[in-house]
Scaffold this motif. Structure first.
Motif, mmCIF file in Angstrom:
data_model
loop_
_atom_site.group_PDB
_atom_site.id
_atom_site.type_symbol
_atom_site.label_atom_id
_atom_site.label_comp_id
_atom_site.label_asym_id
_atom_site.label_seq_id
_atom_site.Cartn_x
_atom_site.Cartn_y
_atom_site.Cartn_z
ATOM 1 N N PRO A 66 0.810 -1.228 0.000
ATOM 2 C CA PRO A 66 0.000 0.000 0.000
ATOM 3 C C PRO A 66 0.841 1.274 0.000
ATOM 4 C CG PRO A 66 -0.081 -1.075 2.149
ATOM 5 C CD PRO A 66 0.646 -2.013 1.237
ATOM 6 N N HIS A 67 2.146 1.143 0.262
ATOM 7 C CA HIS A 67 3.007 2.334 0.261
ATOM 8 C C HIS A 67 3.472 2.732 -1.138
ATOM 9 C CE1 HIS A 67 3.002 2.114 4.551
ATOM 10 N NE2 HIS A 67 3.472 0.878 4.513
ATOM 11 N N LEU A 68 3.264 1.854 -2.112
ATOM 12 C CA LEU A 68 3.716 2.178 -3.475
ATOM 13 C C LEU A 68 2.683 3.066 -4.166
ATOM 14 C CD1 LEU A 68 5.231 -1.225 -4.727
ATOM 15 C CD2 LEU A 68 6.438 0.758 -3.799
ATOM 16 N N GLY A 69 2.876 4.380 -4.037
ATOM 17 C CA GLY A 69 1.932 5.350 -4.615
ATOM 18 C C GLY A 69 2.284 5.722 -6.047
ATOM 19 N N VAL A 70 1.740 6.837 -6.496
ATOM 20 C CA VAL A 70 1.936 7.279 -7.883
ATOM 21 C C VAL A 70 3.415 7.581 -8.153
ATOM 22 C CG1 VAL A 70 1.251 8.987 -9.626
ATOM 23 C CG2 VAL A 70 -0.338 8.367 -7.805
ATOM 24 N N VAL A 71 3.899 7.130 -9.303
ATOM 25 C CA VAL A 71 5.256 7.436 -9.743
ATOM 26 C C VAL A 71 5.277 8.877 -10.237
ATOM 27 C CG1 VAL A 71 6.881 6.949 -11.620
ATOM 28 C CG2 VAL A 71 5.893 5.063 -10.302
ATOM 29 N N SER A 72 6.260 9.646 -9.771
ATOM 30 C CA SER A 72 6.319 11.049 -10.165
ATOM 31 C C SER A 72 7.395 11.265 -11.227
ATOM 32 C CB SER A 72 6.594 11.883 -8.908
ATOM 33 O OG SER A 72 7.169 13.103 -9.264
#
Ligand code: NAG
Ligand code: NAG
Ligand code: ZN
Length: 319
Positions: A66-72
């Protein structure tokens, strides 16, 4: 042994060393000739290692993080960052100017994009992606190569997380709206038909334009290797399952225009993908965004909507 012959050996060794590490590595490995194809690479560098790429991603076996959010991605919309395109004999490579930066959870630093290239099969009828999702391959695969903290590629190869590659799938789909960016990309291919040819790019397309509407919150993450010799095990992979849909003509253009040698009569540049490697005791992580139903962007135009629905359904079915 007298000093003169020692000197001779040193000179000879230097020459051999220079030849071996020279830019033209295609003398020692290739894709389609059994004498130097992927089955023979195990004797080269790290290709016989235990964290190799590409892999088949079996989605029910992935570990939800769940910590893998949107790649910036910063700067990827700037068309002037694409400097030149070159036929390397093994792929078509685009050199990037400084200033494209990748940051994402799970990456230990900021990574700078250095170049991107593609892998393909034999046109729209014969897929050639490197990674598979649930035993399914796709028409082509785009790799954006980044180094940690703007290291040179040579220095990045010495760090176990020195390189981050973003991998995107292209899928040939009939009746897809033409893409200005991919049309422009394939127009430039004609100027680099032969191995060693290089052409300057003219700002007519950007990396973000090539990526289309791929959702940067939905991806798989694992630790692997370069997919070409020396197969260095230094790559943090981020693989996006949303497909970039392109007309079949875009996919057909690569093998039909590009030659793998300096002669137009030479073998086509095609099937430039490494076969699947075993996952071993590694785990693939799934990003937070892969657990939520995909919402349609309001910018999706009607003509693009139906194929997009089909591909979304296909992907959802695999999950
Ligand atoms: C590759 O590694 C395996 C196991 O580590 C070994 O059995 C095999 O002989 C190696 N192959 C080559 C070509 O070195
Ligand atoms: C990144 O590295 C390149 C090549 O060595 C260099 O030209 C550039 O100035 C560096 N960028 C930054 C922000 O340090
Ligand atoms: Zn690649």
């Amino acid at each position: 042994m007298n000093p003169a012959s020692v000197q001779h050996l040193i000179v000879l060794g230097t020459l051999l060393g220079a030849g071996f590490t020279g830019a033209d590595t295609t003398g020692s490995w290739c894709y389609e000739d059994p004498k130097c194809g992927p089955e023979t690479w195990v004797t080269l560098g790290h290709c016989n290692g235990t964290r190799q790429s590409p892999i088949n991603i079996v989605t029910p076996d992935t570990v939800h993080n769940p910590h893998l959010g949107v790649v910036s991605l910063a700067g990827y919309g700037d068309a002037r960052k694409l400097i030149s395109m070159e036929n390397k004999g093994t792929t078509v490579d685009v050199l990037l100017a400084d200033g494209l930066r990748l940051s994402a959870q799970g990456l230990p630093a900021i990574y700078t994009a250095k170049s991107f290239h593609l892998h393909w099969g034999q046109g729209a009828a014969q897929p050639g992606s490197e990674h598979f999702i649930n035993y399914q391959g796709f028409s082509m695969e785009l790799h954006i190569v980044h180094t940690k903290n703007n290291l040179s590629v040579a220095d990045a190869l010495k760090d176990p997380e020195g390189i981050a590659v973003l991998a995107f799938f292209l899928q040939a789909t009939a009746h897809t709206r033409p893409s200005h960016s991919w049309d422009s990309f394939t127009q430039h291919l004609k100027k680099v038909a032969l191995k060693g040819k290089k052409t300057d790019l003219d700002g007519s397309f950007s990396l973000r334009g090539l990526l289309g509407s791929v959702d940067l919150a939905r991806y798989y993450r694992y630790q692997g290797s370069l997919t070409t010799p020396n197969c260095d095990e230094v790559v943090v992979w981020t693989v996006f399952p949303d497909l970039i849909l392109v007309p079949p003509g875009v996919v057909d253009a690569f093998p039909s225009i590009l030659s793998s040698t300096k002669s137009d009569a030479g073998p086509r540049l095609q099937n430039n993908y490494r076969p699947l490697q075993s996952l071993g005791n590694r785990h693939v992580q799934a990003s937070a965004g892969l657990r939520v139903a995909r919402s349609f962007s309001s910018t999706v135009r009607p003509a693009a909507f139906i194929p997009l629905l089909i591909s979304t359904a296909a992907i959802a079915w695999h999950l």
